[in-house]
Write a protein that holds these residues in place. Structure first.
Motif, mmCIF file in Angstrom:
data_model
loop_
_atom_site.group_PDB
_atom_site.id
_atom_site.type_symbol
_atom_site.label_atom_id
_atom_site.label_comp_id
_atom_site.label_asym_id
_atom_site.label_seq_id
_atom_site.Cartn_x
_atom_site.Cartn_y
_atom_site.Cartn_z
ATOM 1 N N VAL A 180 0.874 -1.165 0.000
ATOM 2 C CA VAL A 180 0.000 0.000 0.000
ATOM 3 C C VAL A 180 0.916 1.221 0.000
ATOM 4 O O VAL A 180 1.666 1.444 0.937
ATOM 5 N N GLY A 181 0.894 1.956 -1.092
ATOM 6 C CA GLY A 181 1.798 3.092 -1.264
ATOM 7 C C GLY A 181 1.442 4.244 -0.360
ATOM 8 O O GLY A 181 0.524 4.151 0.441
ATOM 9 N N PRO A 182 2.150 5.331 -0.507
ATOM 10 C CA PRO A 182 2.001 6.456 0.410
ATOM 11 C C PRO A 182 0.716 7.233 0.223
ATOM 12 O O PRO A 182 0.304 7.967 1.110
ATOM 13 N N LYS A 183 0.069 7.101 -0.963
ATOM 14 C CA LYS A 183 -1.089 7.954 -1.219
ATOM 15 C C LYS A 183 -2.242 7.643 -0.276
ATOM 16 O O LYS A 183 -2.694 6.517 -0.176
ATOM 17 N N GLY A 184 -2.714 8.659 0.427
ATOM 18 C CA GLY A 184 -3.883 8.483 1.271
ATOM 19 C C GLY A 184 -3.580 7.830 2.605
ATOM 20 O O GLY A 184 -4.466 7.632 3.409
ATOM 21 N N CYS A 185 -2.326 7.466 2.836
ATOM 22 C CA CYS A 185 -2.015 6.894 4.152
ATOM 23 C C CYS A 185 -0.622 7.350 4.551
ATOM 24 O O CYS A 185 0.295 7.345 3.744
ATOM 25 N N PRO A 186 -0.462 7.793 5.783
ATOM 26 C CA PRO A 186 0.825 8.335 6.200
ATOM 27 C C PRO A 186 1.925 7.272 6.229
ATOM 28 O O PRO A 186 3.081 7.579 6.007
ATOM 29 N N HIS A 187 1.553 6.048 6.484
ATOM 30 C CA HIS A 187 2.562 4.993 6.561
ATOM 31 C C HIS A 187 2.236 3.926 5.545
ATOM 32 O O HIS A 187 1.279 3.189 5.704
ATOM 33 N N PHE A 188 3.048 3.854 4.506
ATOM 34 C CA PHE A 188 2.867 2.779 3.552
ATOM 35 C C PHE A 188 3.174 1.473 4.258
ATOM 36 O O PHE A 188 3.806 1.447 5.311
ATOM 37 N N SER A 189 2.703 0.374 3.681
ATOM 38 C CA SER A 189 2.884 -0.907 4.357
ATOM 39 C C SER A 189 2.881 -2.041 3.344
ATOM 40 O O SER A 189 2.672 -1.823 2.152
ATOM 41 N N GLY A 190 3.072 -3.222 3.841
ATOM 42 C CA GLY A 190 2.970 -4.406 3.007
ATOM 43 C C GLY A 190 4.193 -4.636 2.143
ATOM 44 O O GLY A 190 5.268 -4.106 2.399
ATOM 45 N N GLY A 191 4.018 -5.443 1.098
ATOM 46 C CA GLY A 191 5.138 -5.829 0.252
ATOM 47 C C GLY A 191 5.822 -7.073 0.779
ATOM 48 O O GLY A 191 5.488 -7.594 1.855
ATOM 49 N N SER A 192 6.819 -7.539 0.024
ATOM 50 C CA SER A 192 7.403 -8.864 0.305
ATOM 51 C C SER A 192 8.447 -8.858 1.413
ATOM 52 O O SER A 192 8.852 -9.920 1.887
ATOM 53 N N TYR A 193 8.908 -7.678 1.828
ATOM 54 C CA TYR A 193 10.083 -7.577 2.705
ATOM 55 C C TYR A 193 10.017 -8.509 3.919
ATOM 56 O O TYR A 193 10.955 -9.246 4.201
ATOM 57 N N TRP B 107 16.451 -10.910 -9.955
ATOM 58 C CA TRP B 107 16.001 -11.043 -8.554
ATOM 59 C C TRP B 107 17.096 -10.574 -7.600
ATOM 60 O O TRP B 107 18.282 -10.773 -7.876
ATOM 61 N N ARG B 108 16.685 -9.948 -6.492
ATOM 62 C CA ARG B 108 17.657 -9.471 -5.500
ATOM 63 C C ARG B 108 17.282 -9.926 -4.103
ATOM 64 O O ARG B 108 16.099 -9.884 -3.735
ATOM 65 N N PRO B 109 18.257 -10.351 -3.319
ATOM 66 C CA PRO B 109 18.007 -10.791 -1.937
ATOM 67 C C PRO B 109 18.189 -9.656 -0.937
ATOM 68 O O PRO B 109 18.641 -8.579 -1.292
ATOM 69 N N GLY B 110 17.819 -9.942 0.304
ATOM 70 C CA GLY B 110 18.080 -8.992 1.396
ATOM 71 C C GLY B 110 16.883 -8.731 2.291
ATOM 72 O O GLY B 110 16.979 -7.936 3.220
ATOM 73 N N ARG B 111 15.750 -9.380 1.990
ATOM 74 C CA ARG B 111 14.563 -9.190 2.845
ATOM 75 C C ARG B 111 14.797 -9.824 4.221
ATOM 76 O O ARG B 111 15.560 -10.786 4.345
ATOM 77 N N LYS B 112 14.137 -9.255 5.237
ATOM 78 C CA LYS B 112 14.240 -9.801 6.602
ATOM 79 C C LYS B 112 12.868 -10.130 7.144
ATOM 80 O O LYS B 112 11.928 -9.355 6.953
ATOM 81 N N ASP B 113 12.781 -11.222 7.883
ATOM 82 C CA ASP B 113 11.494 -11.611 8.459
ATOM 83 C C ASP B 113 11.026 -10.567 9.471
ATOM 84 O O ASP B 113 11.791 -10.116 10.310
ATOM 85 N N LEU B 114 9.751 -10.198 9.353
ATOM 86 C CA LEU B 114 9.134 -9.284 10.316
ATOM 87 C C LEU B 114 7.981 -9.999 11.017
ATOM 88 O O LEU B 114 7.481 -11.017 10.528
#
Ligand code: HIF
Length: 309
Positions: free
Chosen positions: A58-71, A130-137
């Motif tokens: 969920v991008g920045p539009k309409g919400c102060p904190h974007f969220s989600g994605g694969s990270y 493809w690029r690595p570097g995601r961390k479990d949240l």
């Protein structure tokens, strides 16, 4: 509007050779269980897993904190796993669990996105960088109720992919061509060695193309060339082709109802090379939504065939 998560990438001690090994193990699993889901195999389910992990962005539009994605790899956590939009994806995660145990250093986000790349390439699709570097949240980062509703129209599809996630019309059309793969399920397919389904599917039924385990531009050709009418049944509104062998969702047909989308459907139906090139770029972008990979190495993997495996 490229918002990025304000969290650092993993220090990367692993190289192409390590990730190619993970790729190969995933690809071998796809080969091993080729009878799964009426002989479609697990490939399409892995593509859907990678996309449903990434498409929560969920991008920045309409919400102060974007969220989600694969990270954060959060689709593994109950809050997100139990989203009805993720029905049947427990099966894709089941396939990858032993690989996660074997390569405990890889994050879920990296593993699940890599599995989508592996599936597309092994099913005859384009190379995806493809690029690595995601961390479990943890669960506080998990999403729910933000994945697309298949019953909706072109405005809704554009709102979600273009305005919310930041894709162009062209990228949106290119992505949805991935529905050449796989099928819709009333019940999740039965896992190898099991007796019963793990639970409900989406409630839709049928395949988009006659070769659901082969990545092609067939989806676009069928959209234009077959005749689509509403299926008469008690399930959700969906469409069938002239001999009722194939299906489309309302959100798929939106691509030919909207003139700006349709232009790209026509282009991709005619030109498979252009389609592959545009899909590869759009799918990489999808898997990287919300993550700042600037300056990081891009990996490109060999298929099992190319390695004579
Ligand atoms: Fe899908 N998608 N998708 N999808 N999807 C289903 C299955 C797959 C949407 C709905 C559904 C994308 C966009 C959208 C795949 C890949 C991608 C199913 C059926 C539904 C309902 C699930 C089931 O019953 O098992 C909607 C509304 C989308 C926005 C328009 C992506 C572009 C096409 C991003 C994408 O890559 C794949 C692959 C499958 C098949 C999974 C399987 O198990 O066979």
């Amino acid at each position: 509007s490229a918002a990025t998560l304000n969290v650092a990438l993993n220090d990367d001690k692993h190289d192409l050779k390590d990730y190619q090994q993970v790729y190969n193990d995933i690809a071998q699993k796809i080969r091993e269980y080729d009878e799964y889901d009426e002989a479609i195999g697990f490939g399409p389910a892995l593509v859907r897993l990678a996309w449903h992990l990434s498409g929560t962005f969920v991008g920045p539009k309409g919400c102060p904190h974007f969220s989600g994605g694969s990270y954060g790899g959060t689709i593994r956590l109950p809050k997100e796993a139990k989203d009805p939009a993720n029905n049947a994806l427990e099966n894709a995660r089941w396939l990858l669990d032993p690989i996660k145990s074997k390569y405990s250093w890889i994050s879920y986000g990296d593993l699940y996105t890599l599995s989508g790349v592996t599936a597309i390439q092994e099913l005859g699709g384009p190379k995806i960088k493809w690029r690595p570097g995601r961390k479990d949240l943890g669960e506080e980062y998990a999403s729910n109720s933000v994945l697309p509703d298949a019953s909706r129209d072109a405005d809704y599809v554009r709102g979600l992919f273009v305005r919310r996630m930041g894709f162009t019309d062209q990228e949106t059309v290119a992505l949805i061509g991935a529905h050449a793969l796989g099928s819709c399920h009333i019940q999740a397919p039965i896992l190898p060695g099991a007796k019963e389904s793990t639970g409900p599917g989406s409630g839709y039924t049928g395949r988009w193309t006659a070769s659901p385990n082969f990545f092609t531009n067939e989806f676009f050709r069928l959209l234009l060339e077959d005749k689509w009418t509403q299926k008469k049944w008690s399930g959700p509104v969906q469409y069938q082709n002239s001999d009722d062998s194939l299906m489309m969702l309302p959100a798929d047909l939106a691509l030919v109802e909207d003139p700006a989308f349709k232009k790209f459907v026509q282009e991709y139906a005619k030109d498979q090379d252009k389609y592959f090139k545009d899909f590869a770029a759009a799918f990489q972008k999808l898997l990287e939504l919300g993550i700042d990979f600037k300056g990081k190495r891009e990996f490109e993997f060999k298929t099992l065939d190319e390695q004579d495996i």
